[in-house]
Design an enzyme around this catalytic site. Structure first.
Site, PDB file in Angstrom:
ATOM      1  N   VAL A  78     -10.236  28.742 -14.560  1.00  0.00           N
ATOM      2  CA  VAL A  78     -11.682  28.565 -14.475  1.00  0.00           C
ATOM      3  C   VAL A  78     -12.309  29.672 -15.307  1.00  0.00           C
ATOM      4  CG1 VAL A  78     -13.684  28.590 -12.931  1.00  0.00           C
ATOM      5  CG2 VAL A  78     -11.557  27.480 -12.209  1.00  0.00           C
ATOM      6  N   GLU A 110       3.809  28.792 -10.321  1.00  0.00           N
ATOM      7  CA  GLU A 110       4.066  30.218 -10.340  1.00  0.00           C
ATOM      8  C   GLU A 110       2.726  30.921 -10.470  1.00  0.00           C
ATOM      9  OE1 GLU A 110       7.610  28.186 -12.019  1.00  0.00           O
ATOM     10  OE2 GLU A 110       5.562  28.253 -12.777  1.00  0.00           O
ATOM     11  N   ASN A 115      -2.058  38.629  -8.966  1.00  0.00           N
ATOM     12  CA  ASN A 115      -3.231  37.755  -8.907  1.00  0.00           C
ATOM     13  C   ASN A 115      -3.509  37.346  -7.456  1.00  0.00           C
ATOM     14  OD1 ASN A 115      -5.318  35.959  -9.288  1.00  0.00           O
ATOM     15  ND2 ASN A 115      -4.344  34.933 -11.033  1.00  0.00           N
ATOM     16  N   TYR A 122      -4.626  29.408  -3.275  1.00  0.00           N
ATOM     17  CA  TYR A 122      -3.499  28.514  -3.014  1.00  0.00           C
ATOM     18  C   TYR A 122      -3.175  28.462  -1.523  1.00  0.00           C
ATOM     19  CZ  TYR A 122      -2.803  28.882  -8.075  1.00  0.00           C
ATOM     20  OH  TYR A 122      -2.974  28.864  -9.431  1.00  0.00           O
TER      21      TYR A 122
END
Length: 165
Positions: A78, A110, A115, A122
């Site tokens: 994004v 992955e 991050n 997720y």
């Protein structure tokens, strides 16, 4: 003073003519971005390449490689100016719905160990850690591990063992 209305978002297949905008977002979002050639190759290979746009402006995209029973999410990005507005979740939801519609059992991806924002997204969507890939990503001063995550898709047809050909 009232807030400006949210622009009408649209998901559509990515095309070669989108690659200037896609490459620009990729370069803004990552220290080690994909090359334009990576996107060209993904389109040529028939991967699922989806663009999220509003008013003709690219806001984000996904690249996913379908397999026999699963989908491998290769890239979800994004634009930095659009992050934190549910755009990533919208892209993932559309991808997960498409995978379910194709009767795939799950999605794999992955994500960089560093991050944490993406990992949080997720996890909120139901992805679970399934392992690590050591030294998977380039990083300043060396390499960085990837966390392998997976999402089982509800309603996907599962083999029963008695459907041998």
């Amino acid at each position: 003073m009232s807030a400006l209305p949210e622009p009408q978002l649209r998901l559509r297949p990515m095309t070669l003519s989108d690659l200037d905008a896609v490459a620009a977002i990729e370069a803004q979002a990552y220290a080690f971005p994909w090359s334009r050639g990576n996107f060209v190759d993904s389109l040529a290979a028939g991967y699922w390449c989806t663009l999220l746009e509003a008013d003709g402006e690219a806001l984000g995209y996904t690249i996913a490689q379908p397999g026999v029973d699963e989908l491998h999410l290769l890239n979800v990005t994004v634009a930095p100016s659009q992050q934190g507005r549910g755009r990533g979740s919208r892209l993932l939801g559309a991808l997960e719905a498409a995978a379910s519609a194709h009767d795939l059992e799950g999605v794999w991806l992955e994500v960089r160990q560093s991050n944490l924002r993406a990992q949080s997204l997720y996890r909120r969507r139901g992805y679970r850690e399934a392992g690590r890939r050591r030294r998977y990503y380039p990083a300043p001063g060396g390499r960085e591990d990837a966390i392998l995550m997976t999402l089982a898709l509800p309603g996907a047809r599962r083999g029963t063992g008695d459907d041998l050909d």
